[in-house]
Motif scaffolding. Structure first.
Motif, PDB file in Angstrom:
ATOM      1  N   ALA A 830       0.834  -1.208   0.000  1.00 31.46           N
ATOM      2  CA  ALA A 830       0.000   0.000   0.000  1.00 31.46           C
ATOM      3  C   ALA A 830       0.865   1.253   0.000  1.00 31.46           C
ATOM      4  N   ARG A 831       1.960   1.245   0.788  1.00 30.21           N
ATOM      5  CA  ARG A 831       2.855   2.412   0.791  1.00 30.21           C
ATOM      6  C   ARG A 831       3.484   2.625  -0.584  1.00 30.21           C
ATOM      7  N   GLU A 832       3.849   1.540  -1.273  1.00 24.50           N
ATOM      8  CA  GLU A 832       4.416   1.671  -2.613  1.00 24.50           C
ATOM      9  C   GLU A 832       3.387   2.251  -3.577  1.00 24.50           C
ATOM     10  N   GLN A 833       2.134   1.803  -3.499  1.00 21.79           N
ATOM     11  CA  GLN A 833       1.086   2.326  -4.384  1.00 21.79           C
ATOM     12  C   GLN A 833       0.858   3.811  -4.144  1.00 21.79           C
ATOM     13  N   LEU A 834       0.766   4.234  -2.869  1.00 16.23           N
ATOM     14  CA  LEU A 834       0.563   5.646  -2.574  1.00 16.23           C
ATOM     15  C   LEU A 834       1.799   6.462  -2.942  1.00 16.23           C
ATOM     16  N   LEU A 861       5.665  -2.125  -8.122  1.00 16.08           N
ATOM     17  CA  LEU A 861       4.369  -2.750  -7.836  1.00 16.08           C
ATOM     18  C   LEU A 861       4.429  -4.271  -7.790  1.00 16.08           C
ATOM     19  N   VAL A 862       5.594  -4.859  -7.481  1.00 16.15           N
ATOM     20  CA  VAL A 862       5.687  -6.323  -7.392  1.00 16.15           C
ATOM     21  C   VAL A 862       4.995  -6.845  -6.142  1.00 16.15           C
ATOM     22  N   HIS A 863       4.682  -5.950  -5.169  1.00 19.73           N
ATOM     23  CA  HIS A 863       4.024  -6.382  -3.934  1.00 19.73           C
ATOM     24  C   HIS A 863       2.525  -6.081  -3.938  1.00 19.73           C
ATOM     25  N   LEU A 869      -3.256  -4.087  -8.466  1.00 13.51           N
ATOM     26  CA  LEU A 869      -2.424  -3.905  -9.651  1.00 13.51           C
ATOM     27  C   LEU A 869      -3.260  -3.437 -10.837  1.00 13.51           C
ATOM     28  N   ALA A 870      -4.480  -3.977 -10.968  1.00  8.10           N
ATOM     29  CA  ALA A 870      -5.355  -3.542 -12.074  1.00  8.10           C
ATOM     30  C   ALA A 870      -5.689  -2.059 -11.936  1.00  8.10           C
ATOM     31  N   GLN A 871      -5.980  -1.583 -10.721  1.00  9.34           N
ATOM     32  CA  GLN A 871      -6.285  -0.180 -10.524  1.00  9.34           C
ATOM     33  C   GLN A 871      -5.051   0.692 -10.794  1.00  9.34           C
ATOM     34  N   MET A 872      -3.856   0.207 -10.358  1.00 11.54           N
ATOM     35  CA  MET A 872      -2.633   0.989 -10.585  1.00 11.54           C
ATOM     36  C   MET A 872      -2.301   1.073 -12.071  1.00 11.54           C
ATOM     37  N   LYS A 873      -2.675   0.060 -12.854  1.00 13.71           N
ATOM     38  CA  LYS A 873      -2.456   0.132 -14.300  1.00 13.71           C
ATOM     39  C   LYS A 873      -3.286   1.264 -14.898  1.00 13.71           C
TER      40      LYS A 873
END
Length: 911
Positions: A830-834, A861-863, A869-873
């Motif tokens: 979550a920290r990586e995504q934010l 985003l390997v974690h 991951l779909a939302q981050m794409k």
């Protein structure tokens, strides 16, 4: 900013040139397995911008083992209608060339610009918003904006330091949108706050305590107040001392008149006389108390001896019970013997019947096998007869040696056991000699003694390992029983080892260990000779002629044997087998003429064999238990008879009567002594010697204290008279008035400084509140960009940033209602995504401020789980509409729906 082309050469794993050309303006997906060079390309881009071309701290760029290589990076990118071409080489032939050309579509007619060396590097740092180190390798604190947007592998969640290093550039971008308001919040307001803070620090510390002149004035005021308090105390003490002087004069007159210490000393002497009388009684009492110890030890010894006689009686009763128990067990075991014998006989009969059935089935199977085997043997013998004509002499010698080896062969395990047993017996003999009873003698000339079967004369020493009698002429016999349980145990162990050694010698067929060692050495020698002859035979017949000869002989013997066996088997099949099933069960009976399955017959035999083993084991266990019970019965009877004889001996009864009489006398003497001690103790306790000691000490101390107090009052009276005469001349009242005036002046000065310090603190608080309000207005553009991306990942969530523009807290709706969580408390994924969302927002902000942006993601985003991951794409694709993104990954299957064609590193052309 759009990166168009990247080329590297002699850089880490890319010793040969590698070029990535025609990079797209949006997402560029660069794939490859681990160790394929993705992170190396990211390092190359960083080195091209961050590292000084003349730096010697970039040896990590060289290929492994090639210290002469000159790593080179070449970049082409576009920015504001300009084509930038950068070529940088490190370590060997160092250089840095930057060329800036106008694009053909640009309306400007300005000529191209070429820069070299430090000038080119400073131009790039100014363009992208970073700085170069003074010396050494570049570090994170120098990377500025690229350090925020270019994410290294595994560092997507680390945002605080990157934002701190790019803080000035971000504030500049925000200030560009809000004009002078941004400058006030980021830098100009610092001057006012600094001035207020400086003046406040001159008066107060960080914790709000006085400082500088304020502290000095306050300390002076406190010192003046302490001096005023001290003068008041001295004046009060002077008045108290005048009153004390009158009291002392009265007490001194009473001491001189009454002298109370003399009466106390008379009382002390009377108490001491009473104490002396009691101490004489205590001395006599201690003497009688000392007599108690030997008398009590005598009583204990007599009781121990009587307890020993009683223990012998109880032991006899235990032996009688054990004897009866052993007889009962022996009778029970004897009663079971006929049934076990019958069961064993039945098991043996069943086994023989099953064995006969298996033999019949095996003969049938063997006949068919023998016929086939004999046909094969005839063919093999025909081939072998032609081959065996050479090497007969060596073969005969080898045969003779093998026969001799068979005769002289000795079991190495038994030999090793014999060695250990011999050594153990030798060590045991040494231990027996060490603990054996030693009889030293020294006789007069002509005198002799007989010890067992040995005649002793003159002088010497004998070791006794067993009981022996010493015959003393004209006197009698002495029975010497050496050692104890240890020696008996050693003797039994010695006998066991001797028996085992004899058994091992018999098994090995040798007279002693020397002969066994000689046979083992001879076996080794003979084995070596056989190996040498085998090598010689192999050299004479490389194809194994001797082995073929042995095979020929074996085959002939096997042919004759099998022929005879076939004939016998055929004859046996024509006869009915002996009836072995009469004593077997009906299920085990089988017609001998019927066809038998060998496997079934073997299974029946195995079952019968197991039953026979169980019966034999039961019989063996019974015999062992019977033997043990017989031995225990005999041992219990012998031990019971021995104890009974000892208890019935006349001398034992006489000794028992003497011990009882002695115990009675000792108890009477102990009672008389106890009565005398108790009576005297009552007399001593009635006198209370401890109280008498206290009285002596109390009267002595009281007399001394009374006399000392009188002397002390006299001394204090003299001292106080002198002291008051001196104080009356000091003028304490005048000193207090002067001190009071100085104290009032300092109080006015401290009050003035206190008002100034409070005013500065209030001003500082108001300025910071105002700056906080301005900072919130500055954060509004960044918050807008963050919310754009955050809504795609967490709908209806909010992400707040602090004064340093760093994401601080996320607010979202959960099962328990609205939840507020610090970013640092979230999971790694979550920290990586934010962190990526925040970086995309920073990039949007910088782009609006007219600054170049390039986003590099190395295995990001390997974690993330599949949903996140779909939302981050979606977020990444949206950001790529405004920024160029270089995404390096070793999992291309995770990014198939990203909308970008993957570029495999291994498929790129090398130049």
């Amino acid at each position: 900013m759009q990166l168009k082309r990247l080329r590297v050469a002699q850089l880490r794993r890319f010793q040969q040139p590698l070029e990535l050309a025609d990079l797209a303006p949006g997402i560029n997906l660069i794939t490859g397995p681990n160790e394929s060079g993705k992170s190396t390309l990211v390092r190359a881009i960083r080195a091209a911008f961050f590292e000084r071309h003349r730096s010697s701290s970039v040896t990590d760029l060289q290929p492994h083992g090639d210290s002469s290589a000159a790593p080179e990076v070449e970049l082409e990118f576009c920015w504001q209608d300009q084509a930038w071409h950068l070529n940088k080489r490190f370590l060997a032939r160092k250089r840095c060339d930057l060329r800036i050309d106008r694009l053909a579509s640009a309306a400007s007619t300005e000529a191209s610009e070429a820069l070299n060396g430090d000038e080119a590097e400073e131009r790039l740092a100014e363009l992208l918003g970073f700085s170069h180190p003074g010396r050494g390798a570049s570090k994170a604190e120098h990377w500025g904006i690229p350090g925020l947007l270019w994410i290294e592998q595994g560092a997507g969640h680390e945002l605080r330091e990157a934002v701190a290093h790019a803080g000035n550039h971000l504030h500049s971008a925000l200030g560009g949108e809000l004009g002078e308001l941004g400058e006030v919040a980021s830098s100009s307001g610092d001057a006012i706050l600094q001035a207020v803070d400086t003046q406040k620090k001159a008066l107060l510390t960080a914790t709000g305590r006085p400082h500088g002149d304020y502290k000095t004035q306050q300390q002076a005021l406190e010192e003046q107040r302490r001096e005023l308090t001290e003068l008041d105390a001295r004046i009060t003490a002077y008045r108290d001392q005048v009153d004390r002087l009158a009291t002392l004069r009265q007490q001194h007159a009473e001491d001189q008149r009454d002298k109370p210490w003399e009466a106390l000393r008379a009382q002390q002497h009377a108490a001491q006389a009473q104490l002396d009388q009691v101490e004489q009684l205590q001395q006599v009492q201690r003497h009688d108390e000392q007599q108690r110890g030997p008398l009590q030890r005598q009583l204990d010894l007599l009781r121990d001896q009587l307890d020993g006689f009683e223990q012998q009686r109880k032991t006899l009763e235990q032996r009688q019970v054990a004897e009866q128990k052993a007889r009962d067990q022996l009778a029970a075991l004897s009663a079971r013997e006929p049934a076990l014998a019958e069961a064993l006989a039945q098991a043996q009969a069943a086994y023989q019947a099953a064995r006969a059935r298996l033999q019949q089935a095996q003969r049938q199977q063997r006949r068919d096998s023998l016929q086939q085997t004999l046909a094969q043997l005839a063919q093999q013998l025909k081939a072998l007869d032609h081959s065996l004509t050479q090497a007969r002499k060596v073969q005969a010698e080898l045969l003779e040696q093998r026969q001799q080896l068979q005769r002289d062969q000795i079991d190495p395990h038994l030999l090793e056991e014999l060695r250990h047993a011999e050594q153990a017996r030798s060590e045991l003999e040494i231990r027996r000699q060490g603990i054996a009873t030693r009889v030293r003698f020294e006789l007069r000339p002509g005198q002799q003694l007989t010890l067992g079967n040995t005649t002793l004369a003159d002088s010497g020493e004998e070791l006794l390992l067993e009981p022996a009698e010493l015959l003393i002429p004209e006197t009698g016999r002495l029975q010497i029983i050496p050692g104890g349980e240890d020696l008996s145990a050693l003797a039994r162990e010695h006998q066991r080892l001797s028996e085992r050694i004899s058994a091992l010698r018999a098994q090995l067929k040798v007279a002693d260990l020397i002969e066994a060692e000689a046979r083992a050495a001879s076996e080794q020698t003979l084995t070596a000779k056989i190996q040498a002859n085998q090598a010689l035979l192999s050299s004479l017949a490389p194809e194994g002629i001797e082995l073929l000869a042995q095979q020929q002989q074996a085959l002939r013997q096997q042919q004759a044997t099998l022929g005879a066996e076939l004939e016998a088997t055929s004859e046996s099949l024509t006869k009915k087998p002996a009836d072995h099933t009469r004593s077997a069960t009906p299920n085990q009976a089988l017609d001998a003429d019927s066809a038998l399955d060998p496997n079934q017959a073997e299974a029946q035999l195995e079952t019968a064999h197991q039953a026979l083993d169980l019966a034999e084991k039961a019989q063996k266990d019974h015999q062992l238990a019977l033997t043990t019970a017989q031995s225990e019965a005999r041992s219990s009877a012998n031990e019971r008879q021995r104890l009974q004889a000892e208890l019935e001996a006349p001398e034992r009864q006489t000794q028992l009567h003497s011990l009882n009489q002695a115990l009675t006398d000792a108890l009477a003497e102990q009672q008389i002594l106890a009565q005398r001690i108790e009576a005297r103790q009552q007399q001593i306790e009635a006198a209370r010697p401890e109280i008498l000691k206290q009285d002596v000490g109390r009267f002595a101390s009281s007399a001394e204290q009374s006399e000392s107090a009188a002397r002390a009052r006299e001394l204090e009276l003299n001292r106080l008279e002198s002291h008051l005469e001196a104080l009356s001349a000091e003028g304490l009242e005048e000193q207090r008035a002067e001190c009071q005036l100085a104290c009032e002046q300092l109080e006015r000065a401290v009050h003035e400084l206190e008002r100034r310090a409070k005013a500065l603190s209030l001003l500082q608080t108001l300025l910071r509140q105002q700056r906080q309000a301005l900072t919130q207005r500055l954060q509004a553009p960044l918050q807008t960009h963050i919310n754009r991306y955050l809504s795609l990942l967490f709908p209806h969530a909010g992400l707040s940033v602090d004064e340093q523009l760093i994401p601080h807290q996320i607010t979202r709706t959960g099962n328990a209602g609205t939840e507020h969580e610090l970013i640092d408390s979230l999971s790694f994924g979550a920290r990586e995504q934010l962190g990526l969302i925040s970086r995309f927002a920073y990039a949007d902000l910088l782009q609006q401020a007219g600054q170049p942006t390039l986003i590099i993601l190395d295995d990001a985003l390997v974690h993330s789980d599949s949903h996140r991951l779909a939302q981050m794409k979606r977020i990444l694709f949206d950001a790529a509409q405004r920024h160029q993104v270089l995404l390096f990954t070793c999992h291309p299957e995770h990014w198939r729906d990203l909308g970008a064609a993957p570029r495999e590193l291994f498929s790129e052309s090398s130049l």
